[in-house]
Write a protein that holds these residues in place. Structure first.
Motif: not given
Length: 247
Positions: A122-125
């Protein structure tokens, strides 16, 4: 692990008794008839899921459909509530309501990202994932329940809490467009000088110098050229605000 993964690892019949069904019903305000549309609305392409006939199963096509439904419903609302607005005014107002920034805020407010099924952390979105998922949800509602329910959802989640025409009239959606329009009107020469820059941590950044009449007015750095230009334009706007706001 996202809620989506937890749900579907526990139950094969989420449309009947799954947590996902209940969560979606709470968000949209009515019971889904075909939960599969909503499952697809939160499926990222990284899952590489295919239908029986080999077509990709992800939210991208629903995102396209949801974007069209949002535009149609908002256009109808503005047409009714702003009877004196011409085509240009209505188009500009609609753009403010369905701007990427606003859609991202809507997706965050509903915490839609918790349902996303993806192989990407999610933190790469990017930031736009929130607005993309909101649009795909609208598309799923349209396929599931038709235009009437789609309009009902948009009225409840977008129009009623956020659409204040008088406030939106003064909202700037693109400082770059504002600066360019003003420079052209005042016959001023402007130029954006863009260069690649590297931050201390090695992240790729782009620097921008905005010059007006051969004088550097503003500088900015961001992770994309577009963002850097917009940030520099915003600073230039504040430098010339008293002149730009004159009618």
């Amino acid at each position: 692990m996202s809620i989506f993964k937890k749900i579907f690892s526990k139950s094969r019949r989420p449309s009947e008794d799954g947590i996902f069904f209940e969560a979606i019903q709470k968000i949209i305000g009515f019971a889904p008839q075909n939960i599969e549309h909503y499952q697809k609305a939160f499926t990222h392409r990284s899952i590489n899921k295919l239908s029986a006939d080999g077509n990709p199963i992800n939210y991208e096509r629903l995102e396209f459909l949801g974007d069209a439904m949002l535009s149609a419903v908002i256009a109808g609302h503005l047409f009714e509530k702003a009877p004196l607005g011409d085509e240009g005014y209505l188009t500009k107002m609609r753009s403010k309501i369905v701007s990427r920034e606003h859609l991202n805020e809507l997706g965050k407010d509903l915490n839609l990202i918790q349902f996303v099924q993806s192989k990407v952390p999610v933190n790469h979105f990017g930031e736009n994932i929130h607005g993309n998922i909101f649009e795909s949800l609208v598309g799923a509602i349209y396929l599931d329940r038709g235009y009437e329910y789609c309009e009902k959802f948009i009225q409840k989640r977008v129009v009623e809490p956020y659409v204040d025409i008088s406030r939106l009239e003064g909202k700037v959606i693109s400082y770059k467009s504002l600066v360019i329009e003003w420079c052209q009107k005042e016959k001023r020469i402007f130029h954006y000088d863009i260069f690649e820059d590297n931050a201390i941590d090695g992240q790729r950044l782009f620097g921008v110098k905005l010059s007006i009449d051969d004088k550097v007015i503003a500088k900015a750095r961001a992770t994309s050229k577009k963002k850097a230009e917009e940030k520099a334009s915003q600073r230039a706007y504040f430098a010339f605000q008293s002149q730009m706001d004159k009618k």
